[in-house]
Design an enzyme around this catalytic site. Structure first.
Site, PDB file in Angstrom:
ATOM      1  N   LYS A 100       8.350  -6.587 -10.340  1.00  0.00           N
ATOM      2  CA  LYS A 100       7.164  -7.304  -9.877  1.00  0.00           C
ATOM      3  C   LYS A 100       5.939  -6.423 -10.118  1.00  0.00           C
ATOM      4  O   LYS A 100       5.917  -5.257  -9.677  1.00  0.00           O
ATOM      5  CB  LYS A 100       7.340  -7.569  -8.378  1.00  0.00           C
ATOM      6  CG  LYS A 100       6.771  -8.858  -7.866  1.00  0.00           C
ATOM      7  CD  LYS A 100       7.239  -9.006  -6.427  1.00  0.00           C
ATOM      8  CE  LYS A 100       6.703 -10.223  -5.763  1.00  0.00           C
ATOM      9  NZ  LYS A 100       7.038 -10.221  -4.329  1.00  0.00           N
TER      10      LYS A 100
HETATM   11  O1  G3P Z   1       6.321 -12.401  -1.604  1.00  0.00           O
HETATM   12  C1  G3P Z   1       5.262 -12.131  -0.758  1.00  0.00           C
HETATM   13  C2  G3P Z   1       4.507 -13.330  -0.329  1.00  0.00           C
HETATM   14  O2  G3P Z   1       5.376 -14.352  -0.087  1.00  0.00           O
HETATM   15  C3  G3P Z   1       3.521 -13.018   0.771  1.00  0.00           C
HETATM   16  O3  G3P Z   1       3.623 -13.793   1.903  1.00  0.00           O
HETATM   17  O4  G3P Z   1       3.116 -14.446   4.233  1.00  0.00           O
HETATM   18  O5  G3P Z   1       2.511 -12.150   3.412  1.00  0.00           O
HETATM   19  O6  G3P Z   1       1.261 -14.136   2.637  1.00  0.00           O
HETATM   20  P1  G3P Z   1       2.574 -13.617   3.109  1.00  0.00           P
END
Ligand code: G3P
Length: 220
Positions: free
Chosen positions: A83
């Site tokens: 990633k």
């Molecule tokens: O893979 C990471 C992404 O899903 C981030 O999620 O909830 O931190 O915005 P969040």
């Protein structure tokens, strides 16, 4: 639609993997940090448990560092997807790693143009963060609609991996659009498999079964 779990929590990964629900895992530095412990051993365990793509993120911000890290991360398993962030160096690293046969997930995508450029660089996945767009008053799901409209017109093989999902309705909407993958926090996947009418129905079935057993005992 493929379902990935967005976590580094081994217990959750095992739990949902045992139900046959997981096509892959996505992690990031924040998710690994949340678990604590040795990141190397966590990443190795995840790649060993999961029979599918596991996204492991670089923390370098320059091209050389990303390439070195990407090659090292890939040593955890042949299912590792590296990633990289949506930056100029990230795209350059995406092109190089892809040409070496290492698949890349370009993360922190917030616009259709960014998704288009990541696809041009050869990304296997683009990760648009819909919840974080919703958080700032934009419509995250309309970004997924735009990308889903653009990619098929130009025969990109890049898959849309919907990230930053906050609730089960996001999943239904992404599925209706035809997104390739959703990556879900364990709490969202848990909510998806539950319904109050399932619980009530099961409780009633068991109570009726007990009644029947008691009637039969009474007749002996
Ligand atoms: O893979 C990471 C992404 O899903 C981030 O999620 O909830 O931190 O915005 P969040």
């Amino acid at each position: 639609m493929k379902i990935f779990l967005d976590t580094a929590n081994l217990e959750s990964i095992k739990k949902f993997n045992d139900m046959g629900l997981l096509d892959g895992i996505t992690t990031n530095p924040s998710l690994l940090s949340k678990e604590g412990g040795d990141p190397a051993s966590m990443m190795k365990s995840i790649t060993d448990i999961i029979n599918g793509d596991v996204s492991l993120e670089v923390v370098s911000t320059n091209y050389d560092g990303m390439i070195q890290e990407g090659r090292d991360l890939r040593k955890y398993g042949s299912n590792v997807v590296v990633k990289v962030p949506m930056t100029p160096d990230g795209l350059k690293a995406c092109k190089t790693l892809t040409s070496e046969g290492i698949p890349v997930n370009v993360t922190l995508i917030f616009s259709a143009n960014q998704a288009l450029l990541a696809a041009k660089s050869g990304a296997k996945y683009v990760s648009p963060f819909i919840g974080r767009l919703d958080d700032i008053g934009q419509n995250g799901m309309s970004l997924i609609e735009d990308i889903a409209k653009i990619f098929p017109m130009y025969d990109f093989e890049t898959e849309i991996l919907v990230a930053s999902i906050r609730h089960p309705i996001h999943v239904v909407e992404a599925a209706k659009i035809g997104a390739d993958v959703v990556t879900l926090p364990p709490a969202v996947l848990d909510k998806m498999l539950r319904h109050p009418l399932t619980d009530i129905g099961l409780k009633n079935f068991l109570a009726d079964w007990e009644k029947l057993k008691e009637q039969n005992l009474g007749t002996k």
